[in-house]
Design a protein around this motif. Structure first.
Motif, PDB file in Angstrom:
ATOM      1  N   ARG A 116       0.758  -1.175   0.119  1.00 38.66           N
ATOM      2  CA  ARG A 116       0.053   0.123  -0.110  1.00 38.66           C
ATOM      3  C   ARG A 116       0.882   1.332  -0.071  1.00 38.66           C
ATOM      4  N   SER A 117       0.333   2.120  -0.644  1.00 35.76           N
ATOM      5  CA  SER A 117       1.051   3.568  -0.733  1.00 35.76           C
ATOM      6  C   SER A 117       0.804   4.446   0.393  1.00 35.76           C
ATOM      7  N   ASP A 118       2.119   5.076   0.805  1.00 36.55           N
ATOM      8  CA  ASP A 118       1.889   6.120   1.855  1.00 36.55           C
ATOM      9  C   ASP A 118       1.831   7.649   1.215  1.00 36.55           C
ATOM     10  N   GLY A 119       1.702   7.665  -0.294  1.00 39.17           N
ATOM     11  CA  GLY A 119       1.868   8.805  -1.057  1.00 39.17           C
ATOM     12  C   GLY A 119       3.499   8.897  -1.632  1.00 39.17           C
ATOM     13  N   MET A 190      -2.213   7.886   9.720  1.00 40.08           N
ATOM     14  CA  MET A 190      -2.949   8.009   8.332  1.00 40.08           C
ATOM     15  C   MET A 190      -2.491   8.664   7.221  1.00 40.08           C
ATOM     16  N   ALA A 191      -2.181   8.190   6.271  1.00 39.36           N
ATOM     17  CA  ALA A 191      -1.908   8.530   5.020  1.00 39.36           C
ATOM     18  C   ALA A 191      -3.310   9.281   4.205  1.00 39.36           C
ATOM     19  N   ASN A 192      -3.151  10.731   3.927  1.00 38.10           N
ATOM     20  CA  ASN A 192      -4.056  11.068   3.268  1.00 38.10           C
ATOM     21  C   ASN A 192      -5.340  11.342   4.079  1.00 38.10           C
ATOM     22  N   ALA A 193      -4.917  11.664   5.346  1.00 33.08           N
ATOM     23  CA  ALA A 193      -6.330  11.867   6.312  1.00 33.08           C
ATOM     24  C   ALA A 193      -6.927  13.192   6.084  1.00 33.08           C
ATOM     25  N   ALA A 194      -6.162  14.157   5.703  1.00 28.56           N
ATOM     26  CA  ALA A 194      -6.663  15.730   5.403  1.00 28.56           C
ATOM     27  C   ALA A 194      -7.025  15.797   4.059  1.00 28.56           C
ATOM     28  N   GLY A 294      -9.720   8.113   0.333  1.00 33.30           N
ATOM     29  CA  GLY A 294      -9.256   7.532   1.489  1.00 33.30           C
ATOM     30  C   GLY A 294      -7.674   7.281   1.369  1.00 33.30           C
ATOM     31  N   GLY A 295      -7.291   6.426   2.102  1.00 33.68           N
ATOM     32  CA  GLY A 295      -5.746   5.853   2.205  1.00 33.68           C
ATOM     33  C   GLY A 295      -5.696   4.873   3.176  1.00 33.68           C
ATOM     34  N   SER A 296      -4.592   4.608   3.498  1.00 29.69           N
ATOM     35  CA  SER A 296      -3.948   3.517   4.450  1.00 29.69           C
ATOM     36  C   SER A 296      -3.544   4.034   5.771  1.00 29.69           C
ATOM     37  N   PHE A 297      -3.355   3.032   6.519  1.00 31.02           N
ATOM     38  CA  PHE A 297      -3.029   3.278   7.864  1.00 31.02           C
ATOM     39  C   PHE A 297      -2.183   2.305   8.472  1.00 31.02           C
ATOM     40  N   ARG A 298      -1.183   2.987   9.530  1.00 27.85           N
ATOM     41  CA  ARG A 298      -0.547   1.761  10.329  1.00 27.85           C
ATOM     42  C   ARG A 298      -0.633   2.199  11.708  1.00 27.85           C
TER      43      ARG A 298
END
Length: 562
Positions: A116-119, A190-194, A294-298
């Motif tokens: 998964r990408s973090d951007g 969270m990547a891409n939260a805002a 949305g996005g991905s998270f750790r």
């Protein structure tokens, strides 16, 4: 006005007690706006029989490794699983372990990991999957063996074609399934939260850090901010208005709602898993009622001390304390034995890029954990805010309570001439020991000579052993110049901090090139460092009394790096 605690007989207080919150009046709107309950889940097919941690050395095309966390559910096979690679990116990856079998003393079969990408990595829109054939042997609770396979998708490193072969060593261990502590902190990055854009552009400005405090599996604290420490700026901050998560072992699903500074309403829905002390997955979101990318998270769980500590750091957030409804994030030291609160430091990354001085002499904590009194904060200017370049005096009357290591309550006061009031949330941590070896991340706000203010910033990172470092990095976050770190020394005497940093500016878009020496004098408040800098260039003192801020942490171990 500071609002008193809701009496136990009030409807709000009864709701708060029912869902396990510290205080119903934490944000002054409703019990729902302090966070709803979370209860421990059990995951699918019963409790896991064991927890596996498997390291695949060289599993990525660029040679970096992956660490896989899996639950072994005995006759049900492998269940919940996720993978991380901190040297590659800052999120968690999906794992399909359906083709992997554990029989007797062997671990064999196929493992698929979807990155998964973090951007940043892998580039957005270029999905990639690793397919690994595992052959490992279990002995004395540890796995050893080899893997080989291929890497499919858009992430390529120096080769042509649709597939890239990979191979390497398998290492790992088996342990009993994780048992949650009574008091836990769950940090979800969270990547891409805002924002309502996809994973392009200012990726770092859209990261969000959601922090959830748990006591006996119940949510008692929730806050959200941009991911950063004293050397960075928090660009995303929000008040958590509702929490509907089940943070136990197994699936992690549910929703969190927040109100961003400025008024935007966010609703996040999580679809992930928890394995041991790790969490990961994806999230969708709605911004002001409309679907947005949305996005991905750790996520990571940390067990916290069970009782208040004599020597502690209170990290308190005043929601809406700064003009424009912005948050103020405060760090206060507290000593037991009648020592009380010491002077602290504050940040408001949505207001400016400077640290602010906190006088806590008027703040008192009673034996019952009741925190009341006045905080006087000097809001220091940076090069841009406020417009007149003068400090702003702020005073806040606090009425809050600390319980189970978390803080909640209300404040009222003035920011300059503006009346402000709002909620107080926070956490209580033991004052950290000085790490050895130690990792320093520092920002010198006006470090090098000449050029625009944003070009004069110096970001420095280094790791000391016995107070000395000969490797590190030195840079400008806007690409204003290129430089080379030479060496550094860093020493603590109690809370006093001193450092000498040497480096060279080679090429520049404005600031003067040359050999620089920075003399830092300051203090530590927990892991936060603040103080003043004296700059020397080519052997001559060029300026003094400019600010620095940053943080010190234990240096990453080899296991952390992999």
């Amino acid at each position: 006005m500071v609002q008193p605690m809701a009496p136990a007989s009030s409807p709000v207080a009864l709701v708060a007690i029912g869902i396990g919150l510290l205080l119903a009046c934490a944000t002054g709107v409703s019990a729902a706006e302090t966070g709803a309950s979370g209860t421990a889940g059990t995951g699918e097919a019963g409790e896991p029989a064991s927890l596996l941690r498997i390291e695949l050395d060289g599993a990525l095309p660029d040679g970096r490794g992956l660490t896989v966390y899996m639950h072994d559910r005995s006759e049900h096979g492998f269940g919940d699983a996720l993978a991380v690679s901190p040297r590659f990116n800052r999120t968690a990856h999906g794992v399909d372990a359906a083709g992997l079998k554990r029989r007797g003393d062997g671990l064999r079969g196929e493992l698929r990991i979807a990155l998964r990408s973090d951007g940043y990595n892998p580039p957005p829109g270029r999905p990639a999957t690793g397919i690994y054939r595992i052959d490992a042997t279990l002995r004395d609770g540890r796995f050893d063996g080899r893997f080989d396979g291929r890497f499919e998708g858009g992430y390529k490193v120096g080769v042509d074609g649709d597939e890239q072969p990979v191979a390497g060593a398998v290492r790992g261990e088996v342990s009993p399934p994780a048992k949650p502590g009574r008091r836990m902190l769950l940090d979800i990055e969270m990547a891409n939260a805002a924002g309502d854009e996809d994973l392009t552009g200012s990726v770092w400005a859209r990261r969000g850090l959601l922090r959830i405090g748990l006591v006996d599996g119940r949510v008692v604290y929730a806050g959200m901010r941009g991911h950063g420490d004293g050397s960075q700026v928090n660009y995303f901050e929000a008040i958590v208005t509702d929490v509907q998560l089940q943070p136990g072992q197994g699936p992690l699903t549910g929703s969190v709602s927040v109100r961003q500074t400025g008024g935007d309403e966010y609703a996040f829905r999580f679809d992930g898993t928890i394995v041991g002390d790790q969490a990961g997955g994806t999230f969708s979101k709605r911004v002001n009622g409309r679907e947005a990318p949305g996005g991905s998270f750790r996520g990571t769980f940390t067990a916290l001390a069970e009782a208040p500590i004599d020597d502690a750091i209170y990290n308190i957030e005043l929601l809406g304390a700064v003009e424009g409804g912005r948050q103020l994030n405060i760090y206060l030291p507290h000593s037991g034995g009648g020592g009380g609160f010491g002077d602290g430091v504050a940040y408001s990354g949505r207001w400016n890029h400077m640290f602010h001085d906190v006088d806590a002499s008027g703040l008192v904590m009673g034996e019952d954990g009741h925190i009341r009194g006045e905080l006087a904060v000097t809001m220091n200017p940076d090069a841009y805010v406020p417009d007149d370049g003068r400090p702003v005096a702020a005073r806040y009357r606090i009425d809050a309570r600390g319980a189970h290591g978390f803080v909640s309550g209300r404040f009222g006061g003035r920011f300059g001439e503006e009346a402000v009031e709002g909620g107080v949330i926070g956490r209580i941590d033991a004052a950290p020991a000085r790490p050895e070896p130690a990792r320093f991340n520092l920002k010198l706000e006006d470090g090098v000579n000449e050029g625009a203010p944003w070009l004069r910033r110096v970001y420095v990172s280094f790791t000391t052993t016995d107070g000395e470092a000969d490797e590190g990095s030195m840079s400008n976050n806007k690409g204003g110049w290129t430089g080379r770190f030479q060496n550094a020394t860093a020493r603590f005497e109690g809370d006093a901090f001193r450092a000498t940093i040497r480096g060279t500016v080679d090429t520049s878009r404005g600031p003067r090139t040359g050999d620089y020496r920075f003399e830092l004098r300051g203090r530590a408040i927990g892991h936060i460092l603040i103080g003043r800098v004296e700059t020397w260039r080519n052997g001559e003192r060029t300026k003094g009394d400019t600010p620095f801020m940053g943080a010190v942490q234990p240096a990453p171990t080899a296991a952390d790096a992999d």
